[in-house]
Design an enzyme around this catalytic site. Sequence first.
Site, PDB file in Angstrom:
ATOM      1  CB  ALA A 222      -1.840   7.345  -3.675  1.00 38.77           C
TER       2      ALA A 222
ATOM      3  N   GLY B 137       0.842  -1.205   0.000  1.00 36.76           N
ATOM      4  CA  GLY B 137       0.000   0.000   0.000  1.00 36.76           C
ATOM      5  C   GLY B 137       0.866   1.239   0.000  1.00 36.76           C
ATOM      6  CG  ASN B 138      -0.207   4.647  -1.386  1.00 40.16           C
ATOM      7  OD1 ASN B 138      -0.944   5.396  -0.776  1.00 40.16           O
ATOM      8  ND2 ASN B 138      -0.567   4.041  -2.526  1.00 40.16           N
ATOM      9  CG  PHE B 139       3.022   6.289   4.099  1.00 41.95           C
ATOM     10  CD1 PHE B 139       2.753   5.470   5.186  1.00 41.95           C
ATOM     11  CD2 PHE B 139       4.297   6.262   3.542  1.00 41.95           C
ATOM     12  CE1 PHE B 139       3.728   4.642   5.718  1.00 41.95           C
ATOM     13  CE2 PHE B 139       5.277   5.445   4.063  1.00 41.95           C
ATOM     14  CZ  PHE B 139       4.996   4.628   5.156  1.00 41.95           C
TER      15      PHE B 139
END
Length: 407
Positions: free
Chosen positions: A280, A212-214
């Site tokens: 994102a 995943g990402n932030f």
Amino acid sequence: MSILSGKNVLLAITGGIAAYKSIFLLRLLVKSEANVQVLLTPNAKDFVTPLTLSTLSNRPVLSDFFDKNNQNKVWNNHVDLALWADLFIIAPATSNTISKMASAQADNLLLATYLSSKCPVYFAPAMDLDMHKNMANKNNINKLISFGNKHIPVNSGLLASGLVGEGRMSEPNEIIDFIKNDLRRELKLFKKKILITAGPTYESIDAVRFIGNFSSGKMGYALAKVAIKLGADVTLISGPTSLSLNDDNVKVINVITADEMFSEVKKQCKSSDIIIMSAAVSDFKPKFSSTKKIKKENKNLLSIELLENIDILKYLGENKKNNQILVGFALETDNEFINAKLKIKKKNLDVIILNSLNDKGAGFGFDTNKVTYINLNGSVKKFKLKIKEEVAKDIFDQILNDFNEKI
Ligand code: CTP
């Protein structure tokens, strides 16, 4: 969030049996987060009590030019009241009050305030069917409409007299819908369909792990909120976030993976006037994902083979409809400006919003962002660090300015 939220509303109640419905109307206005000041004609007090109305509105109810119970004779200034109001609602409006409004009489506080008002005025007549049909009354209603007042027509049905016909005041929820729709019609993105994506995507490795990402989703949700305030009908496709958004004019679709986001975007994109891809989206996903937790003894799974996800924005650029406005985001760390401009061409965008991880307080997780707006003609606008809702406003202002003819 409601279009009435924070609005100063004068709710004027005149002396007719439909006044009992205005108690519900007041409840709905307060529920919509409006600040409501109730005005009563002296006759209205025979139908509803000031105590009920002041309790529900959290303010003293005003009826007379002077407060007779107060030794100091405080003046209820009709001019100040009129200037305070963003909206003036007269419900029910009796034939008597309508007639006085049409002929500029000011023999009570409600009428004097009406004559001093500059804000939009809505009136919802209520009377028996023959009074309503009477030509003098019809002429007065038409006169009020011709003065720019907004008429909320009566309903047909059983009347207090026992007769059946036209004359019932519109129901409180109908009055609220009428006013909300009327206010929205004035907005710059009224009825425009806007598709916004927000948040990260999670690509599963096994039953408990993901890539995943932030991204927090805050920027996409802020864009959705501002679009609603501008009158748009919004579809928000959201990756996993802790945020929520409830409004009559937004449909939130929750997804987890890039594939799910793509499949929902595909369903919505054809009918959208503006599409903003602020999510994102993960560029890669594991080639294999286990439905069970991978145990650490399983050493041959120490490296994960990846597959590229579909580039949703690129797909949208390749399938762009005439007059559709496509906005991408670019989060860059190096050669930000050149990379962002390249993405406009590569993905056939109208606008790209560049945010740089090099700017303090900008990017993932923050409540603030600092963006540069670049359109397909190369025009560039750099904005300061602002809270994300302000950033969203800047973005929509700029889109409305650049694509005025398309919108
Ligand atoms: N995007 C997308 N689908 C993907 C990846 C990104 O729709 N699979 C969209 C994002 O929502 C964003 C834009 O493409 O609006 C740019 O994303 P970004 O990650 O900055 O760029 P990429 O195109 O993925 O290129 P790179 O990672 O090489 O910078």
